[in-house]
Write a protein that holds these residues in place. Structure first.
Motif, short mmCIF file in Angstrom:
data_model
loop_
_atom_site.label_atom_id
_atom_site.label_comp_id
_atom_site.label_asym_id
_atom_site.label_seq_id
_atom_site.Cartn_x
_atom_site.Cartn_y
_atom_site.Cartn_z
N LYS A 1 -6.05 1.03 2.06
CA LYS A 1 -6.72 1.55 0.87
C LYS A 1 -8.15 2.02 1.16
CE LYS A 1 -7.76 -0.79 -3.13
NZ LYS A 1 -7.41 -1.75 -4.18
N ASP A 2 -8.85 1.30 2.06
CA ASP A 2 -10.25 1.66 2.34
C ASP A 2 -10.36 2.96 3.15
OD1 ASP A 2 -9.45 0.75 4.80
OD2 ASP A 2 -10.73 -1.04 4.80
N GLN A 3 -9.20 3.53 3.52
CA GLN A 3 -9.25 4.81 4.24
C GLN A 3 -8.80 6.00 3.38
OE1 GLN A 3 -7.19 4.50 8.04
NE2 GLN A 3 -8.22 2.55 8.46
N GLY B 1 -1.21 -3.78 -9.65
CA GLY B 1 -2.24 -3.81 -8.61
C GLY B 1 -1.97 -4.92 -7.60
N CYS B 2 -1.53 -6.08 -8.09
CA CYS B 2 -1.18 -7.19 -7.19
C CYS B 2 0.03 -6.84 -6.34
CB CYS B 2 -0.89 -8.46 -7.99
SG CYS B 2 -2.32 -9.11 -8.87
N SER C 1 -3.02 5.99 -9.67
CA SER C 1 -4.17 5.13 -9.39
C SER C 1 -4.11 4.63 -7.96
CB SER C 1 -4.16 3.95 -10.36
OG SER C 1 -4.95 2.90 -9.83
N LYS C 2 -5.24 4.63 -7.27
CA LYS C 2 -5.23 4.17 -5.88
C LYS C 2 -5.01 2.66 -5.79
CE LYS C 2 -10.28 3.92 -4.96
NZ LYS C 2 -10.70 3.47 -6.27
N SER D 1 4.49 4.13 -6.03
CA SER D 1 3.58 3.76 -7.11
C SER D 1 4.24 2.66 -7.93
CB SER D 1 3.32 4.99 -7.97
OG SER D 1 2.51 4.63 -9.07
N PHE D 2 3.54 1.52 -8.02
CA PHE D 2 4.12 0.37 -8.73
C PHE D 2 3.82 0.42 -10.23
CE2 PHE D 2 4.05 -1.24 -4.43
CZ PHE D 2 5.25 -1.93 -4.34
#
Lengths: 64, 274
Positions: A41-43, B190-191, A26-27, A59-60
């Motif tokens: 992220k916006d790029q 996500g955080c 997931s981005k 990746s968390f």
């Protein structure tokens, strides 16, 4: 290209977004570094990866 | 002017003049006869020794609660001299005060960190007590306030600043502008990613120590610290996600948290490799 230290074959001209999709990531939960530079992220949709790029993806997973 | 035949030494961190052939036990007998622990320059001594100029002598009576003045000296006595000054000058921000953040805060306070900035928006709930460092009496309190209460009881010499806010891309940079090192201690993936991305792009002169993969009771030794880049360290096994059937438990969360705390300490002391 090199992804997380391993040589991987992807179509040339692939974007960061497309690479993440192929890797099933997931981005929203990753940090992406290309040639030691963090990609904001916006790029992800615009950033095109080349054959000789070195890509690091962290990746968390949840829990704290 | 120093009198002839005298040297200056620090007794319980206070500058004192003593005769130039004085021993540690001579000074103890003079100043605190009932002290049963004598610490010379950070080491407990079992045999008497002659004092030298600028020696630091700490005298403790076991079981006695020290005065505020003595307390810091006594805490310092357990730290290697030279290390303490650097730790005391460090400023660390902790993002999230759950299982990771509460443990990191306690460990850093115990080593005498100079300043902690604690950031969390949440309150202490009963279910937190399975792994977070709070007490029953803290239930319902904001985690920032509960942690400040705890840290003051452990080491009142740590400067603790709290911010009770929800961190996102819009406020991360301004929140952590004044700290040297940031500890990512969130629960939500996500955080976690958002904090690390924002710090690395907007605060490139800071170092961030993050965690991922700390749930369950898998092997201790699968928790690793990795240096991802010069200012980004990552702790955990990268895969053990908190989910039904794989909960967050005190031992493994604390292992990861103390990987983070020790990484912070190592960075402060100039040890940049893992």
């Amino acid at each position: 290209m090199i992804v997380n230290g391993k040589e991987r074959d992807f179509d040339s001209g692939i974007t960061v977004n497309e690479l993440l999709e192929k890797l099933n990531l997931s981005k929203d939960t990753v940090v992406v570094e290309v040639n030691l530079e963090i990609v904001p992220k916006d790029q992800y949709a615009a950033k095109i990866l080349n054959e000789d790029d070195k890509v690091e993806i962290v990746s968390f997973v949840g829990g704290g | 002017m120093l009198e002839v035949g005298k040297i200056k030494v620090f007794v319980n961190e206070k500058l004192s003049e003593v005769g130039d052939n004085s021993t540690a036990y001579d000074v103890r007998n003079l100043i605190k006869k009932d002290a049963d622990i004598v610490i010379l320059n950070g080491h407990i001594i079992k045999e008497d020794m002659v004092l030298k100029e600028n020696d630091r002598l700490t005298l403790i009576k076991r079981g006695e609660v020290p005065t505020q003045d003595e307390l810091e000296a006594l805490l310092v006595a357990r730290h290697t001299p030279g290390v303490h000054e650097k730790v005391k000058n460090a400023s660390v921000g902790i993002a999230g005060l759950g299982g990771l953040g509460s443990q990191v805060a306690v460990s850093l306070a115990r080593i005498g960190i100079g300043r902690l900035l604690l950031v969390d928006f949440d309150v202490v709930e009963p279910s937190n007590l399975n792994r977070q460092q709070y007490f029953i009496k803290h239930i319902g309190m904001f985690k920032t306030e509960a942690m400040k209460d705890l840290l003051t009881a452990i080491n009142p010499f740590v400067e603790v600043e709290t911010k009770q806010i929800y961190l996102d891309e819009t406020n991360i940079a301004e929140t952590f502008l004044d700290v040297d090192i940031i500890v990512e201690a969130f629960d939500d993936p996500g955080c976690k990613a958002s904090l690390v991305n924002t710090v690395l792009s907007k605060l490139p002169d800071k170092t961030i120590v993050a965690a991922s993969g700390i749930a369950g009771y898998f092997s201790n030794n699968s928790i690793r610290t990795k240096k991802i880049k010069d200012n980004f360290y990552l702790v955990g096994d990268n895969v053990s996600e908190a989910q039904p059937g794989c909960g967050l438990m005190a031992p493994r969360v604390a292992i990861a948290a103390n990987h983070q705390a020790n990484t912070v300490l190592r960075i402060i002391l100039g040890e940049k490799e893992v």
